[in-house]
Scaffold this active site. Structure first.
Site, PDB file in Angstrom:
ATOM      1  N   SER A 178     -26.217 -13.125  31.208  1.00 45.61           N
ATOM      2  CA  SER A 178     -27.026 -12.409  32.197  1.00 45.61           C
ATOM      3  C   SER A 178     -26.149 -11.929  33.347  1.00 45.61           C
ATOM      4  O   SER A 178     -26.405 -10.851  33.921  1.00 45.61           O
ATOM      5  CB  SER A 178     -28.156 -13.293  32.711  1.00 45.61           C
ATOM      6  OG  SER A 178     -27.652 -14.477  33.291  1.00 45.61           O
ATOM      7  N   GLU A 179     -25.120 -12.693  33.697  1.00 48.91           N
ATOM      8  CA  GLU A 179     -24.150 -12.256  34.701  1.00 48.91           C
ATOM      9  C   GLU A 179     -22.772 -12.811  34.374  1.00 48.91           C
ATOM     10  O   GLU A 179     -22.654 -13.916  33.841  1.00 48.91           O
ATOM     11  CB  GLU A 179     -24.563 -12.709  36.108  1.00 48.91           C
ATOM     12  CG  GLU A 179     -25.829 -12.052  36.621  1.00 48.91           C
ATOM     13  CD  GLU A 179     -26.297 -12.637  37.942  1.00 48.91           C
ATOM     14  OE1 GLU A 179     -25.438 -13.096  38.723  1.00 48.91           O
ATOM     15  OE2 GLU A 179     -27.511 -12.637  38.185  1.00 48.91           O
ATOM     16  N   THR A 180     -21.747 -12.031  34.681  1.00 52.22           N
ATOM     17  CA  THR A 180     -20.353 -12.478  34.630  1.00 52.22           C
ATOM     18  C   THR A 180     -19.777 -12.287  36.029  1.00 52.22           C
ATOM     19  O   THR A 180     -19.915 -11.212  36.621  1.00 52.22           O
ATOM     20  CB  THR A 180     -19.542 -11.674  33.607  1.00 52.22           C
ATOM     21  OG1 THR A 180     -20.089 -11.892  32.302  1.00 52.22           O
ATOM     22  CG2 THR A 180     -18.080 -12.111  33.616  1.00 52.22           C
TER      23      THR A 180
END
Length: 299
Positions: A47-49
């Site tokens: 979902s996020e890096t």
């Protein structure tokens, strides 16, 4: 020629590995072009890096840049920032004890507090922005249909409302955990509803959590088609607004430390601790570093 870039995976808001919200973190990202950061985020497909780079302002210790799989940059402080500080503590880059730091996210410099004790995962706390209560959805029919639910799944007499403590999300009150779990959003239909409410993501919740006896107050799921996230296991930028709205409605006591449950429908139980004191919203959580590796990138 190639450049080796280390990375780690951190399970945020987790009590044990393979739970909570997984974050891909690139700790030594200085010099990486933004286009490469976006490509790495697509590669990990989390979902996020998050990427740790030098700050561009004097007051911050680190600058955090976070991207979704479609390349949208996330400017809120949720599990993206939590995971970075959990890693910094786990790798002995922070002192033992409780210490205050400052982090740069976008153009903002935000405080963060880390409680690190030997032998146990660090607890990270971040103050979010002052709650802002936005648009309400007076006609919930299309919203409910976009979520794959029916009108009776909404709590009678209540409305969905956009609330922000740094990121604007539409909070949708449902009558029970069963309704929350049955939600099957149609992204194509949900997007216009979110745009109309001036919201980024959609947080459906009920007030019958699994562990009410130990401080949980809500059971939730998060959908964010605006940035390419079908469902997120734990969303700090949504849990903060939710508890702020519950305090404003008198359903949670001001200054009470409570927990929002999320991620159960995905098999990744997550516990997000939130304290609201007036206009101050504090998000807390812990987690674990569960994997590490190296990216082999072309120069």
């Amino acid at each position: 020629m190639s450049r080796d870039v280390p990375f780690v995976l951190v399970d945020v808001f987790a009590d044990e590995p393979l739970s909570g919200n997984p974050l891909a973190l690139v700790p030594d990202a200085e010099g990486l072009p933004v286009s490469t950061m976006r490509a790495i985020a697509r590669e990990f497909n989390q979902s996020e890096t998050t990427f740790l780079v030098r700050p561009t302002v004097r007051d911050a210790l680190w600058r955090l840049r976070s991207f979704t799989p479609i390349g949208a940059e996330v400017l809120g402080a949720g599990h993206n920032a939590m995971g970075a500080w959990i890693w910094l503590a786990a790798t002995d880059r922070l002192p033992v004890g409780e210490t205050d730091f400052r982090q740069q996210i976008g153009d903002d410099v935000l405080p963060v507090r880390v409680l690190r004790n030997d032998g146990s995962p660090a607890v990270v706390s971040m103050e979010q922005s002052r709650p802002e209560f936005g648009a309400t959805v007076s006609d919930s029919g299309e919203l409910v249909a976009a979520l794959g639910l029916v009108d009776s799944d909404m709590v009678a007499g209540e409305v969905a409302q956009t609330v922000s403590t740094g990121a604007s999300h539409l909070l949708v009150p449902l009558r029970g955990r069963d309704a929350v779990d049955r939600a099957r959003p149609d992204s194509a239909r949900l997007l216009p509803a979110l745009h109309a409410a001036d919201a980024e993501g959609c947080y459906v919740y009920s007030l019958d959590p699994i562990a009410a006896d130990v401080g949980s107050v809500a059971y939730a799921r998060f959908f964010n088609p605006t940035v390419g996230i079908s469902e997120d296991p734990a969303t700090g930028t949504a849990a903060g607004p939710l508890v702020a709205s519950l305090v404003a409605a008198g359903k949670v006591a001001d200054r009470a430390s409570v927990v929002v449950e999320q991620g159960y429908a995905l098999g990744r139980p997550s516990k997000l601790a939130v304290t609201v004191a007036g206009e101050h919203v504090l998000l807390s959580g812990s987690g674990l570093v569960v994997a590490e590796g190296v990216l082999h990138l072309a120069e």
